[in-house]
Design an enzyme around this catalytic site. Sequence first.
Site, PDB file in Angstrom:
ATOM      1  N   LYS A 279      33.587  45.182  32.768  1.00 28.20           N
ATOM      2  CA  LYS A 279      32.502  44.715  33.628  1.00 28.20           C
ATOM      3  C   LYS A 279      31.149  45.058  33.001  1.00 28.20           C
ATOM      4  O   LYS A 279      31.053  46.004  32.231  1.00 28.20           O
ATOM      5  CB  LYS A 279      32.587  45.436  34.987  1.00 28.20           C
ATOM      6  CG  LYS A 279      33.704  44.960  35.895  1.00 28.20           C
ATOM      7  CD  LYS A 279      33.633  45.656  37.235  1.00 28.20           C
ATOM      8  CE  LYS A 279      34.754  45.231  38.161  1.00 28.20           C
ATOM      9  NZ  LYS A 279      34.688  43.805  38.545  1.00 28.20           N
ATOM     10  N   ARG A 353      45.087  42.081  42.434  1.00 23.47           N
ATOM     11  CA  ARG A 353      46.212  41.232  42.837  1.00 23.47           C
ATOM     12  C   ARG A 353      47.504  41.676  42.157  1.00 23.47           C
ATOM     13  O   ARG A 353      48.594  41.460  42.687  1.00 23.47           O
ATOM     14  CB  ARG A 353      45.889  39.758  42.550  1.00 23.47           C
ATOM     15  CG  ARG A 353      45.683  39.433  41.092  1.00 23.47           C
ATOM     16  CD  ARG A 353      44.962  38.107  40.891  1.00 23.47           C
ATOM     17  NE  ARG A 353      43.531  38.219  41.148  1.00 23.47           N
ATOM     18  CZ  ARG A 353      42.675  37.205  41.120  1.00 23.47           C
ATOM     19  NH1 ARG A 353      43.106  35.971  40.855  1.00 23.47           N
ATOM     20  NH2 ARG A 353      41.394  37.394  41.353  1.00 23.47           N
TER      21      ARG A 353
HETATM   22  N1  BES Z   1      37.164  44.813  42.452  1.00 21.44           N
HETATM   23  C1  BES Z   1      36.791  43.552  41.934  1.00 21.44           C
HETATM   24  C2  BES Z   1      36.170  42.642  42.990  1.00 21.44           C
HETATM   25  C3  BES Z   1      34.849  43.097  43.549  1.00 21.44           C
HETATM   26  C4  BES Z   1      33.664  42.667  42.990  1.00 21.44           C
HETATM   27  C5  BES Z   1      34.815  43.883  44.682  1.00 21.44           C
HETATM   28  C6  BES Z   1      32.455  43.069  43.540  1.00 21.44           C
HETATM   29  C7  BES Z   1      33.615  44.289  45.222  1.00 21.44           C
HETATM   30  C8  BES Z   1      32.432  43.885  44.661  1.00 21.44           C
HETATM   31  C9  BES Z   1      38.009  42.835  41.373  1.00 21.44           C
HETATM   32  O1  BES Z   1      38.953  43.655  40.791  1.00 21.44           O
HETATM   33  C10 BES Z   1      37.515  41.910  40.305  1.00 21.44           C
HETATM   34  O2  BES Z   1      37.012  42.393  39.337  1.00 21.44           O
HETATM   35  N2  BES Z   1      37.689  40.608  40.515  1.00 21.44           N
HETATM   36  C11 BES Z   1      37.268  39.638  39.569  1.00 21.44           C
HETATM   37  C12 BES Z   1      38.339  38.596  39.471  1.00 21.44           C
HETATM   38  C13 BES Z   1      38.120  37.601  38.371  1.00 21.44           C
HETATM   39  C14 BES Z   1      38.209  38.286  37.026  1.00 21.44           C
HETATM   40  C15 BES Z   1      39.153  36.517  38.492  1.00 21.44           C
HETATM   41  C16 BES Z   1      35.962  39.049  40.067  1.00 21.44           C
HETATM   42  O3  BES Z   1      35.797  38.862  41.281  1.00 21.44           O
HETATM   43  O4  BES Z   1      35.079  38.813  39.239  1.00 21.44           O
HETATM   44 MN    MN Z   2      38.543  44.067  38.770  1.00 17.39          MN
END
Ligand code: BES
Ligand code: MN
Length: 501
Positions: A279, A353
Amino acid sequence: MEIKISKTPPLRTKTACLVISVYEKGLSDPLLKELDQKLAGLLQQAKRHGEFTGKDGEQILFQPAGHLPAKRVLLIGLGSKAESTPEKVRQAAGSAMQQVTEKKMGQAAFTLPLGAKDSDCVAHLQATAEGILLASYRYDRFLGEEARDSRKLPKSVSLLINSDHDKQDCESALARTQKICRAVMLARDLVNAPGNVKSPAYLAEQARAAADESSLQCKILGQEELIKEGFGALLGVAQGSVREPLLIVLEHRGGNKDEAPIALVGKGVVFDAGGISLKPADKMDEMKMDMAGGAAVIGTMLAAALLEIPVNLVGIVPAVENLPSGTAYRPGDILTSLSGQTIEVLNTDAEGRLILADALTYAKRYEPKLVIDLATLTGACIIALGHHATAVLGNDQKLVQSLLNAGDESGERLWQLPLWDDYDQQIKSDVADVKNTGGRPAGTITAAAFLKKFAKDYRWAHLDIAGTAWRDQNQPYIPKGGTGIGVRLLVAFLQKLASEQ
Ligand code: BES
Ligand code: MN
Ligand code: ZN
């Protein structure tokens, strides 16, 4: 902070701050007329000048200077009586509590909404107490004694009920509310705990502590067992961190012995750096909240035990850390999940997931009558709904509807998104049974479509709490940080379900 019930009439109550909640156009209430007399017409004057009319969110503070036993009087507006909801009462009480705290008043006495129906007394008492207790939450354990924010909290707060209200009913409503709020605060504490403290083992310890002080049963599956059982998706995510993954299982046996349990599954990623699909640095710190689903499950389990809700429950929290490292899983890896289905990992940041897939499969062993999972699953959910609603999707409309209702009742509102088969297209893989990302369109839905493949054998609903689990600005009864979302929602859902059985 102590909270108690009193039958002393408001205008005879000796307090640092008398908080009176007033509906719009409710200024003709006999109590306020008497108050206005004592204040030499200040109230009418405030009304004439448009400074206080009882509108939603309005507040006005008076210093009665010896004309009342109360040192201060704080009027708070509730808006139109016809459109009043428990949530408005909760928010008004929370905002008032913020003033009482900021101004270090030390003590306060709250009336219930003036001029409300007597039959609403218990609901109003619960909403007022929730507003007060939840607004009094502070995460200050890493602050020095001097800096501790909780030092400003009042020592005690009283709730003033009418002489004709049943004190016993009110006392027991207050006791129930205190238990629920304790569970919410446990969830908030877990979410706010920093990543260095919050290993999967720490989460498990906290779950065990909740079990030790209640009637819950607690079981922890360690890495060895997870390997032996074949939790391939969960283990894939965990392999980038030196911290051992765990599966936390809590049980509440409040129903008949032979009654199928309700399973609650909560995402427990103690820190989500994204893994190899790292990230960006900005706000990455907030990803310590990526176990908020797990916190909601642990909190709800504790509340169910303390309240002795007559249902059987099993709470399942897969706890892992998602870090990049030389041992981390990579984009392109193919994992074999506990269900046997293979998963192509296209983005290691879509880890939630994966761990949920195995936890949902594991839930089947309990032959549950229904399963609800909670997860901070997708950033897309924040784009769709912002911070004001949790997304709900599921394979059973009746279950979804019951959750929507519980959301309205608790103020933890939900909004349904569709889960049509059409979306399955987006997660088809060429080399495995499914892939873990579906591209940018409908990110929240494709994440749920992924989970659906592991929740085939029971009634199931998924709650995406990405937007609601964490607030970076203070709300009336939610100090910024972890919100503890899900606990009050699920308690409302379970209580309704138990009452219908
Ligand atoms: N934990 C994150 C989602 C999230 C983002 C929660 C911001 C709270 C605030 C999750 O694990 C994630 O990173 N999801 C990705 C999925 C994508 C790579 C398909 C996302 O939402 O960018
Ligand atoms: Mn994530
Ligand atoms: Zn995550």
